[in-house]
Write a protein that holds these residues in place. Structure first.
Motif, PDB file in Angstrom:
ATOM      1  N   ALA A   1      30.867  46.024  46.985  1.00  0.00           N
ATOM      2  CA  ALA A   1      32.246  46.238  47.122  1.00  0.00           C
ATOM      3  C   ALA A   1      33.011  47.378  47.851  1.00  0.00           C
ATOM      4  O   ALA A   1      33.670  47.473  48.598  1.00  0.00           O
ATOM      5  CB  ALA A   1      33.005  45.865  45.734  1.00  0.00           C
TER       6      ALA A   1
ATOM      7  N   ILE B   1      28.903  45.918  42.813  1.00  0.00           N
ATOM      8  CA  ILE B   1      30.039  46.937  42.782  1.00  0.00           C
ATOM      9  C   ILE B   1      29.536  48.026  44.092  1.00  0.00           C
ATOM     10  O   ILE B   1      30.357  48.170  44.993  1.00  0.00           O
ATOM     11  CB  ILE B   1      30.106  47.782  41.537  1.00  0.00           C
TER      12      ILE B   1
ATOM     13  N   GLY C   1      31.188  42.209  39.846  1.00  0.00           N
ATOM     14  CA  GLY C   1      29.782  43.324  39.618  1.00  0.00           C
ATOM     15  C   GLY C   1      30.143  43.931  38.076  1.00  0.00           C
ATOM     16  O   GLY C   1      29.354  44.100  37.321  1.00  0.00           O
ATOM     17  N   ILE C   2      31.461  44.079  37.649  1.00  0.00           N
ATOM     18  CA  ILE C   2      31.763  44.359  36.682  1.00  0.00           C
ATOM     19  C   ILE C   2      31.555  43.550  35.344  1.00  0.00           C
ATOM     20  O   ILE C   2      31.174  43.705  34.372  1.00  0.00           O
ATOM     21  CB  ILE C   2      33.447  44.785  36.325  1.00  0.00           C
TER      22      ILE C   2
ATOM     23  N   LEU D   1      33.857  43.259  43.400  1.00  0.00           N
ATOM     24  CA  LEU D   1      33.781  44.295  42.157  1.00  0.00           C
ATOM     25  C   LEU D   1      34.225  43.638  40.649  1.00  0.00           C
ATOM     26  O   LEU D   1      33.448  44.146  40.178  1.00  0.00           O
ATOM     27  CB  LEU D   1      35.264  44.991  42.633  1.00  0.00           C
TER      28      LEU D   1
END
Length: 235
Positions: free
Chosen positions: A87, A84, A201-202, A198
């Protein structure tokens, strides 16, 4: 899992145009017959995929050790936060200058690649693929993180193998179609990459969050033992 690996590899195709594309375009296949060209390019990509697969096995084995000591899901959250963060850098929300710590390694790989480039034999094409597979690459690192979190050398090997398969469309076609892929596609990649990082990462954060969601955020089995029960007899 394998579909996820292939999908990640397909997403990496636009990245390959900018990073590995110049290497693929420079492959010494100009004076070869059509069959020799195809075989040489396939051999080059096979060397690249072999490296990915064995790196995946190593990361998967390391992840297995982390699973045994019970910190794999914590690491998943840390790595998710890292992605994240990457990103946000790509979105220019966070300003960050990357330290140049890979100079010597890059010079070694470039030297090895150039030595093989001069030979122009089948084994040289394989070794060029090996050196290419060892080059620093953000998308490869992302795939290796996934291999680590699988917690198995075999699954890590398989994941990176299929990731490599996913990168083949561009890497096989580039030596034959030259600079057909222009700056517009590379610019499109720059727009897509932050969203990909992103989302990944989530997913990694959720995977380690112990929410009890099958596949996405599996619950931690607190009753599991890292090793099977054994009876030890002392004499």
């Amino acid at each position: 899992m394998f579909w996820a690996a292939i999908t990640l590899g397909l997403l990496a195709n636009l990245h390959c145009i900018g990073m590995c594309g110049p290497i693929a375009l420079a492959l010494p296949i100009g004076n070869l017959s059509k069959i020799q060209k195809v075989f040489s390019v396939l051999t080059y990509n096979f060397g690249r995929i072999v490296v990915y697969a064995f790196l995946g096995a190593g990361f998967g084995l390391f992840g297995y050790g982390l699973k045994l000591i019970g910190i794999l899901q914590i690491l998943s959250i840390i790595l998710g936060v890292f992605l994240i963060f990457q990103a946000l850098i790509q979105f220019n929300i966070i300003k960050f200058t990357k330290p140049n710590i890979t100079g010597k390694a890059l010079n070694f790989l470039k030297k090895g690649f150039n030595n093989q480039f001069k030979k122009r034999s089948i084994d040289a094409f394989f070794m060029m693929g090996v050196f290419n597979g060892l080059l620093p690459c953000g998308m490869v690192y992302t795939a290796l993180i996934a291999s680590l979190l699988l917690g198995s050398w075999l699954e890590g090997f398989s994941f990176m193998f299929f990731y490599g398969i996913g990168t083949l469309p561009v890497m096989i076609s580039l030596p034959f179609i030259g600079n057909f892929f222009g700056q517009q596609l590379r610019a499109y990649y720059q727009k897509v990459l932050p969203y990909t990082l992103l989302i990944l990462g989530i997913i990694f954060v959720l995977r380690g969050a112990n929410l009890g969601i099958p596949y996405l955020s599996p619950a931690i089995d607190t009753n599991a033992k890292p090793y099977p029960a054994q009876t030890i007899n002392c004499y």
